[in-house]
Design a protein around this motif. Structure first.
Motif, PDB file in Angstrom:
ATOM      1  N   LYS A 103       6.185   0.221  10.762  1.00  0.00           N
ATOM      2  CA  LYS A 103       7.330  -0.518  11.295  1.00  0.00           C
ATOM      3  C   LYS A 103       8.535   0.394  11.502  1.00  0.00           C
ATOM      4  N   TRP A 104       8.779   1.289  10.531  1.00  0.00           N
ATOM      5  CA  TRP A 104       9.950   2.160  10.596  1.00  0.00           C
ATOM      6  C   TRP A 104       9.645   3.498  11.264  1.00  0.00           C
ATOM      7  N   LYS A 105       8.434   3.650  11.776  1.00  0.00           N
ATOM      8  CA  LYS A 105       8.036   4.849  12.503  1.00  0.00           C
ATOM      9  C   LYS A 105       8.372   6.125  11.732  1.00  0.00           C
ATOM     10  N   VAL A 106       7.936   6.149  10.478  1.00  0.00           N
ATOM     11  CA  VAL A 106       8.148   7.332   9.639  1.00  0.00           C
ATOM     12  C   VAL A 106       7.534   8.537  10.345  1.00  0.00           C
ATOM     13  N   PRO A 107       8.298   9.623  10.550  1.00  0.00           N
ATOM     14  CA  PRO A 107       7.815  10.718  11.401  1.00  0.00           C
ATOM     15  C   PRO A 107       6.746  11.616  10.794  1.00  0.00           C
ATOM     16  N   VAL A 108       6.764  11.777   9.461  1.00  0.00           N
ATOM     17  CA  VAL A 108       5.771  12.636   8.800  1.00  0.00           C
ATOM     18  C   VAL A 108       5.187  11.879   7.610  1.00  0.00           C
ATOM     19  N   TRP A 109       3.864  11.831   7.519  1.00  0.00           N
ATOM     20  CA  TRP A 109       3.182  11.193   6.396  1.00  0.00           C
ATOM     21  C   TRP A 109       2.446  12.281   5.615  1.00  0.00           C
ATOM     22  N   ILE A 110       2.629  12.264   4.306  1.00  0.00           N
ATOM     23  CA  ILE A 110       1.915  13.187   3.424  1.00  0.00           C
ATOM     24  C   ILE A 110       0.946  12.354   2.595  1.00  0.00           C
ATOM     25  N   THR A 111      -0.333  12.618   2.716  1.00  0.00           N
ATOM     26  CA  THR A 111      -1.329  11.823   1.997  1.00  0.00           C
ATOM     27  C   THR A 111      -1.925  12.625   0.849  1.00  0.00           C
ATOM     28  N   SER A 112      -2.239  11.908  -0.242  1.00  0.00           N
ATOM     29  CA  SER A 112      -2.723  12.558  -1.466  1.00  0.00           C
ATOM     30  C   SER A 112      -3.840  11.758  -2.103  1.00  0.00           C
ATOM     31  N   LEU A 113      -4.695  12.456  -2.839  1.00  0.00           N
ATOM     32  CA  LEU A 113      -5.761  11.858  -3.648  1.00  0.00           C
ATOM     33  C   LEU A 113      -6.731  11.024  -2.807  1.00  0.00           C
ATOM     34  N   GLY A 114      -7.219  11.648  -1.770  1.00  0.00           N
ATOM     35  CA  GLY A 114      -8.221  11.012  -0.926  1.00  0.00           C
ATOM     36  C   GLY A 114      -7.806  11.038   0.527  1.00  0.00           C
ATOM     37  N   ALA A 115      -8.745  11.343   1.430  1.00  0.00           N
ATOM     38  CA  ALA A 115      -8.482  11.343   2.864  1.00  0.00           C
ATOM     39  C   ALA A 115      -9.140  10.110   3.473  1.00  0.00           C
ATOM     40  N   ARG A 116      -8.357   9.314   4.202  1.00  0.00           N
ATOM     41  CA  ARG A 116      -8.891   8.060   4.764  1.00  0.00           C
ATOM     42  C   ARG A 116      -8.546   7.958   6.245  1.00  0.00           C
ATOM     43  N   VAL A 117      -9.555   7.684   7.037  1.00  0.00           N
ATOM     44  CA  VAL A 117      -9.406   7.612   8.490  1.00  0.00           C
ATOM     45  C   VAL A 117      -8.378   6.571   8.882  1.00  0.00           C
ATOM     46  N   GLU A 118      -8.415   5.391   8.239  1.00  0.00           N
ATOM     47  CA  GLU A 118      -7.525   4.305   8.655  1.00  0.00           C
ATOM     48  C   GLU A 118      -6.058   4.619   8.399  1.00  0.00           C
ATOM     49  N   VAL A 119      -5.793   5.429   7.372  1.00  0.00           N
ATOM     50  CA  VAL A 119      -4.410   5.838   7.105  1.00  0.00           C
ATOM     51  C   VAL A 119      -3.919   6.769   8.211  1.00  0.00           C
TER      52      VAL A 119
END
Length: 333
Positions: A103-119
Protein backbone atom coordinates in the motif's frame (compact mmCIF):
# COMPACT_ATOMS: atom_id res chain seq x y z
CA UNK A 1 14.77 3.12 -9.46
CA UNK A 2 17.15 0.15 -9.95
CA UNK A 3 19.07 -0.51 -6.74
CA UNK A 4 22.46 0.21 -8.26
CA UNK A 5 21.18 3.61 -9.38
CA UNK A 6 19.96 4.15 -5.84
CA UNK A 7 23.42 3.36 -4.49
CA UNK A 8 25.01 5.87 -6.87
CA UNK A 9 22.68 8.57 -5.56
CA UNK A 10 23.70 8.04 -1.93
CA UNK A 11 26.15 10.24 -0.07
CA UNK A 12 28.15 7.08 0.71
CA UNK A 13 27.31 3.51 -0.35
CA UNK A 14 25.81 2.40 2.96
CA UNK A 15 22.60 0.70 4.05
CA UNK A 16 21.73 1.09 7.71
CA UNK A 17 20.78 -2.43 8.71
CA UNK A 18 17.43 -3.16 10.40
CA UNK A 19 18.03 -3.55 14.13
CA UNK A 20 15.51 -5.53 16.16
CA UNK A 21 13.73 -3.23 18.67
CA UNK A 22 16.32 -0.49 18.06
CA UNK A 23 15.46 0.78 14.57
CA UNK A 24 12.53 3.19 14.66
CA UNK A 25 11.20 6.08 12.54
CA UNK A 26 13.50 8.60 14.26
CA UNK A 27 16.60 6.62 13.31
CA UNK A 28 15.41 5.76 9.80
CA UNK A 29 14.50 9.36 9.01
CA UNK A 30 17.85 10.61 10.31
CA UNK A 31 19.72 8.03 8.23
CA UNK A 32 17.83 8.83 5.05
CA UNK A 33 18.16 12.61 5.47
CA UNK A 34 21.91 12.13 5.95
CA UNK A 35 22.25 10.27 2.67
CA UNK A 36 22.21 6.54 3.43
CA UNK A 37 19.43 3.96 3.17
CA UNK A 38 17.69 3.65 6.54
CA UNK A 39 15.76 0.54 7.47
CA UNK A 40 13.74 -1.13 10.22
CA UNK A 41 12.19 -4.56 10.84
CA UNK A 42 8.44 -4.56 10.25
CA UNK A 43 8.07 -6.46 13.53
CA UNK A 44 9.45 -3.45 15.44
CA UNK A 45 6.17 -1.63 14.77
CA UNK A 46 3.86 -3.08 17.41
CA UNK A 47 0.41 -2.10 18.56
CA UNK A 48 -1.92 -3.28 21.29
CA UNK A 49 -5.12 -5.13 20.48
CA UNK A 50 -7.68 -2.81 18.96
CA UNK A 51 -5.17 -0.13 17.98
CA UNK A 52 -4.39 0.86 14.38
CA UNK A 53 -1.55 -1.06 12.73
CA UNK A 54 1.62 0.64 13.96
CA UNK A 55 3.48 -0.36 10.78
CA UNK A 56 1.09 1.82 8.79
CA UNK A 57 1.57 4.69 11.27
CA UNK A 58 5.34 4.41 10.92
CA UNK A 59 5.29 4.25 7.12
CA UNK A 60 3.00 7.28 6.92
CA UNK A 61 5.31 9.31 9.13
CA UNK A 62 8.50 8.26 7.33
CA UNK A 63 7.00 8.91 3.89
CA UNK A 64 5.62 12.33 4.82
CA UNK A 65 8.76 13.52 6.61
CA UNK A 66 11.05 12.46 3.80
CA UNK A 67 8.73 14.09 1.26
CA UNK A 68 8.87 17.36 3.20
CA UNK A 69 12.64 17.13 3.38
CA UNK A 70 12.88 16.59 -0.37
CA UNK A 71 10.64 19.55 -1.14
CA UNK A 72 12.74 21.78 1.10
CA UNK A 73 16.07 20.38 -0.14
CA UNK A 74 15.75 19.60 -3.86
CA UNK A 75 19.54 19.66 -4.20
CA UNK A 76 20.01 17.23 -1.28
CA UNK A 77 17.16 14.71 -1.38
CA UNK A 78 16.81 11.98 1.21
CA UNK A 79 17.86 8.43 0.46
CA UNK A 80 15.11 5.81 0.15
CA UNK A 81 14.20 3.61 3.09
CA UNK A 82 13.82 -0.13 3.50
CA UNK A 83 11.62 -2.46 5.55
CA UNK A 84 12.85 -5.84 6.75
CA UNK A 85 10.42 -8.74 6.63
CA UNK A 86 11.05 -11.89 8.66
CA UNK A 87 9.58 -14.51 6.34
CA UNK A 88 9.96 -17.43 8.74
CA UNK A 89 6.79 -19.55 8.93
CA UNK A 90 6.19 -18.52 12.57
CA UNK A 91 5.74 -14.83 11.68
CA UNK A 92 1.96 -14.65 11.84
CA UNK A 93 1.95 -10.97 10.86
CA UNK A 94 3.70 -11.45 7.55
CA UNK A 95 0.66 -11.39 5.23
CA UNK A 96 -0.76 -8.26 6.87
CA UNK A 97 2.61 -6.52 6.86
CA UNK A 98 3.17 -7.32 3.19
CA UNK A 99 -0.17 -5.72 2.33
CA UNK A 100 0.76 -2.57 4.24
CA UNK A 101 4.15 -2.33 2.55
CA UNK A 102 2.50 -2.74 -0.86
CA UNK A 103 0.00 0.00 0.00
CA UNK A 104 2.78 2.43 0.93
CA UNK A 105 5.01 1.34 -1.96
CA UNK A 106 8.03 0.72 0.26
CA UNK A 107 10.98 1.13 -2.14
CA UNK A 108 13.38 -1.50 -0.73
CA UNK A 109 12.43 -4.77 1.00
CA UNK A 110 14.98 -6.76 2.99
CA UNK A 111 13.91 -10.36 3.59
CA UNK A 112 15.33 -12.69 6.24
CA UNK A 113 15.07 -16.28 7.47
CA UNK A 114 13.67 -17.84 4.35
CA UNK A 115 13.22 -16.93 0.67
CA UNK A 116 9.62 -16.93 -0.58
CA UNK A 117 8.42 -16.31 -4.12
CA UNK A 118 5.16 -14.66 -3.05
CA UNK A 119 7.00 -12.08 -0.95
CA UNK A 120 9.21 -11.13 -3.88
CA UNK A 121 6.18 -10.92 -6.17
CA UNK A 122 4.42 -8.59 -3.72
CA UNK A 123 7.44 -6.27 -3.67
CA UNK A 124 7.80 -6.31 -7.44
CA UNK A 125 4.11 -5.42 -7.85
CA UNK A 126 4.98 -1.90 -6.66
CA UNK A 127 8.40 -1.68 -8.29
CA UNK A 128 10.36 -2.37 -5.11
CA UNK A 129 13.80 -3.95 -4.90
CA UNK A 130 14.18 -7.10 -2.77
CA UNK A 131 17.45 -7.83 -0.99
CA UNK A 132 17.65 -11.18 0.78
CA UNK A 133 20.18 -11.74 3.55
CA UNK A 134 22.29 -14.89 3.35
CA UNK A 135 25.15 -16.45 5.27
CA UNK A 136 26.52 -18.74 2.55
CA UNK A 137 26.59 -19.33 -1.17
CA UNK A 138 23.94 -22.07 -1.09
CA UNK A 139 21.36 -19.77 0.47
CA UNK A 140 22.38 -17.03 -1.97
CA UNK A 141 21.55 -19.22 -4.96
CA UNK A 142 18.19 -20.21 -3.49
CA UNK A 143 17.26 -16.57 -2.87
CA UNK A 144 17.97 -15.51 -6.44
CA UNK A 145 16.21 -18.58 -7.83
CA UNK A 146 13.10 -17.53 -5.89
CA UNK A 147 13.11 -14.03 -7.29
CA UNK A 148 15.18 -11.78 -5.03
CA UNK A 149 16.86 -8.91 -6.88
CA UNK A 150 19.96 -8.76 -4.73
CA UNK A 151 21.69 -10.14 -1.67
CA UNK A 152 22.97 -9.05 1.71
CA UNK A 153 26.01 -11.19 2.46
CA UNK A 154 26.06 -11.55 6.24
CA UNK A 155 29.64 -12.54 7.02
CA UNK A 156 31.51 -13.39 10.19
CA UNK A 157 31.54 -10.60 12.74
CA UNK A 158 28.14 -9.14 11.86
CA UNK A 159 25.78 -8.13 14.64
CA UNK A 160 22.71 -10.18 15.48
CA UNK A 161 22.11 -13.23 13.28
CA UNK A 162 25.38 -13.79 11.42
CA UNK A 163 27.33 -16.33 9.46
CA UNK A 164 30.72 -17.91 10.08
CA UNK A 165 32.39 -17.24 6.74
CA UNK A 166 35.04 -14.64 6.03
CA UNK A 167 33.66 -11.76 3.96
CA UNK A 168 36.45 -12.39 1.44
CA UNK A 169 35.32 -15.98 0.89
CA UNK A 170 31.59 -15.21 0.91
CA UNK A 171 31.75 -12.33 -1.57
CA UNK A 172 34.21 -14.22 -3.78
CA UNK A 173 31.92 -17.25 -4.09
CA UNK A 174 28.78 -15.20 -4.74
CA UNK A 175 30.51 -13.05 -7.36
CA UNK A 176 31.58 -16.14 -9.30
CA UNK A 177 28.01 -16.48 -10.57
CA UNK A 178 25.98 -13.43 -9.46
CA UNK A 179 26.53 -9.95 -10.93
CA UNK A 180 23.51 -8.28 -9.36
CA UNK A 181 23.25 -5.98 -6.32
CA UNK A 182 25.30 -7.20 -3.36
CA UNK A 183 25.54 -5.59 0.07
CA UNK A 184 28.15 -6.76 2.59
CA UNK A 185 27.61 -7.05 6.35
CA UNK A 186 30.19 -7.90 8.99
CA UNK A 187 32.05 -5.68 11.48
CA UNK A 188 31.82 -2.56 9.30
CA UNK A 189 31.95 0.57 11.43
CA UNK A 190 34.40 2.87 9.63
CA UNK A 191 34.43 4.54 6.25
CA UNK A 192 37.64 2.66 5.43
CA UNK A 193 35.72 -0.60 5.76
CA UNK A 194 32.98 0.68 3.45
CA UNK A 195 35.57 1.26 0.74
CA UNK A 196 37.07 -2.18 1.44
CA UNK A 197 33.64 -3.76 0.88
CA UNK A 198 33.47 -2.13 -2.55
CA UNK A 199 37.00 -3.25 -3.39
CA UNK A 200 36.00 -6.84 -2.61
CA UNK A 201 33.09 -6.70 -5.06
CA UNK A 202 30.12 -5.49 -3.02
CA UNK A 203 27.98 -2.54 -4.13
CA UNK A 204 27.43 -1.20 -0.62
CA UNK A 205 28.15 -1.81 3.06
CA UNK A 206 25.56 -2.83 5.65
CA UNK A 207 26.12 -1.08 8.99
CA UNK A 208 24.13 -1.81 12.13
CA UNK A 209 25.92 -2.03 15.47
CA UNK A 210 27.46 1.45 15.25
CA UNK A 211 23.95 2.92 15.01
CA UNK A 212 22.96 1.40 18.36
CA UNK A 213 25.08 4.11 19.99
CA UNK A 214 23.13 6.97 18.44
CA UNK A 215 20.71 9.35 20.11
CA UNK A 216 17.80 8.28 17.89
CA UNK A 217 18.19 4.55 18.49
CA UNK A 218 15.56 2.84 20.64
CA UNK A 219 18.11 1.28 22.99
CA UNK A 220 18.48 1.79 26.72
CA UNK A 221 21.45 3.82 27.94
CA UNK A 222 23.17 0.73 29.32
CA UNK A 223 23.09 -0.95 25.92
CA UNK A 224 24.48 2.13 24.19
CA UNK A 225 27.26 2.43 26.75
CA UNK A 226 28.17 -1.24 26.31
CA UNK A 227 28.64 -0.55 22.59
CA UNK A 228 30.84 2.47 23.37
CA UNK A 229 32.94 0.52 25.87
CA UNK A 230 33.17 -2.68 23.84
CA UNK A 231 35.53 -4.16 21.27
CA UNK A 232 35.74 -7.33 19.18
CA UNK A 233 36.89 -9.41 22.16
CA UNK A 234 33.65 -8.53 23.95
CA UNK A 235 31.47 -10.40 21.45
CA UNK A 236 30.32 -14.03 21.73
CA UNK A 237 28.80 -16.16 18.95
CA UNK A 238 25.86 -18.35 20.05
CA UNK A 239 22.62 -19.90 18.84
CA UNK A 240 21.17 -20.22 22.34
CA UNK A 241 18.97 -17.15 22.36
CA UNK A 242 17.00 -17.46 19.12
CA UNK A 243 17.91 -20.83 17.62
CA UNK A 244 19.92 -19.00 14.95
CA UNK A 245 23.64 -18.30 15.31
CA UNK A 246 24.40 -14.69 16.12
CA UNK A 247 26.76 -12.30 17.90
CA UNK A 248 26.03 -10.85 21.35
CA UNK A 249 27.70 -8.67 23.97
CA UNK A 250 29.41 -10.83 26.59
CA UNK A 251 28.66 -8.34 29.36
CA UNK A 252 24.93 -8.57 28.77
CA UNK A 253 25.10 -12.37 28.95
CA UNK A 254 27.06 -12.21 32.20
CA UNK A 255 24.54 -9.73 33.62
CA UNK A 256 21.81 -12.29 32.93
CA UNK A 257 23.63 -14.78 35.15
CA UNK A 258 25.18 -16.96 32.45
CA UNK A 259 28.77 -17.78 31.57
CA UNK A 260 29.37 -16.42 28.05
CA UNK A 261 32.29 -18.81 27.62
CA UNK A 262 30.18 -21.92 28.34
CA UNK A 263 26.81 -21.48 26.67
CA UNK A 264 24.79 -24.52 25.60
CA UNK A 265 23.57 -24.82 22.02
CA UNK A 266 19.95 -24.48 20.99
CA UNK A 267 17.48 -26.34 18.82
CA UNK A 268 16.63 -24.44 15.58
CA UNK A 269 13.08 -25.81 15.77
CA UNK A 270 12.59 -23.63 18.83
CA UNK A 271 12.54 -20.49 16.67
CA UNK A 272 9.25 -18.62 16.94
CA UNK A 273 8.83 -15.10 15.60
CA UNK A 274 5.12 -14.89 16.25
CA UNK A 275 5.63 -12.12 18.82
CA UNK A 276 8.50 -10.45 16.96
CA UNK A 277 11.37 -12.34 18.57
CA UNK A 278 12.23 -15.90 19.44
CA UNK A 279 13.98 -14.80 22.64
CA UNK A 280 12.32 -15.74 25.92
CA UNK A 281 11.37 -12.66 27.97
CA UNK A 282 14.02 -13.60 30.53
CA UNK A 283 16.64 -12.95 27.84
CA UNK A 284 15.28 -9.57 26.77
CA UNK A 285 18.40 -7.79 28.01
CA UNK A 286 20.88 -9.99 26.17
CA UNK A 287 22.02 -7.59 23.51
CA UNK A 288 23.24 -8.21 19.99
CA UNK A 289 26.32 -6.55 18.53
CA UNK A 290 28.88 -7.05 15.80
CA UNK A 291 32.64 -7.14 16.15
CA UNK A 292 33.22 -3.68 14.68
CA UNK A 293 32.25 -1.68 17.76
CA UNK A 294 35.85 -0.83 18.65
CA UNK A 295 35.37 2.11 16.26
CA UNK A 296 32.55 3.54 18.42
CA UNK A 297 33.75 5.84 21.20
CA UNK A 298 30.66 7.87 22.15
CA UNK A 299 26.91 8.22 21.68
CA UNK A 300 26.15 10.76 18.94
CA UNK A 301 23.27 11.77 16.67
CA UNK A 302 22.99 9.50 13.64
CA UNK A 303 23.90 12.43 11.37
CA UNK A 304 27.21 12.87 13.22
CA UNK A 305 28.05 9.18 12.82
CA UNK A 306 27.28 9.37 9.10
CA UNK A 307 29.44 12.50 8.80
CA UNK A 308 32.32 10.51 10.33
CA UNK A 309 31.78 7.57 8.00
CA UNK A 310 31.66 9.89 4.98
CA UNK A 311 34.87 11.68 6.00
CA UNK A 312 36.68 8.37 6.59
CA UNK A 313 35.43 6.99 3.29
CA UNK A 314 36.69 10.05 1.39
CA UNK A 315 40.04 9.94 3.20
CA UNK A 316 40.46 6.25 2.39
CA UNK A 317 39.83 6.92 -1.29
CA UNK A 318 42.42 9.70 -1.26
CA UNK A 319 44.99 7.43 0.42
CA UNK A 320 44.52 4.71 -2.17
CA UNK A 321 44.86 7.25 -4.97
CA UNK A 322 48.10 8.47 -3.42
CA UNK A 323 46.75 11.90 -2.61
CA UNK A 324 47.75 11.74 1.06
CA UNK A 325 50.08 9.65 3.26
CA UNK A 326 48.90 6.19 4.26
CA UNK A 327 49.67 6.85 7.93
CA UNK A 328 46.77 8.22 9.92
CA UNK A 329 47.12 10.40 12.99
CA UNK A 330 44.90 9.16 15.80
CA UNK A 331 45.26 12.50 17.54
CA UNK A 332 43.93 14.30 14.49
CA UNK A 333 40.72 12.32 14.67
Amino acid sequence: MPFRETIKSLRIPVVGSPLFIISNPDLVIAQCKSGIVGSFPALNAREKDGEPAMLEVWLKRITEELDRHNQANPDRPAAPYAVNQIVHRTNKRLERDLEICVKWKVPVWITSLGARVEVNEAAHSVGATVLHDVINNTFARKAIEKGADGLVAVAAGAGGHAGRQSPFALVQEIRQWFDGPLVLSGAIARGDSVLAALAMGADAAYIGSAFIATEEANAVDGYKQMIVDGAADDIVYSDLFTGVWGNYLKSSISAAGMDPENLPTSDPSAMNFGSGSSKPKSWSEIWGSGQGIGAVDRVVPAAVLIDRLAAEYAAARRRLLGEEPAARSVAAE
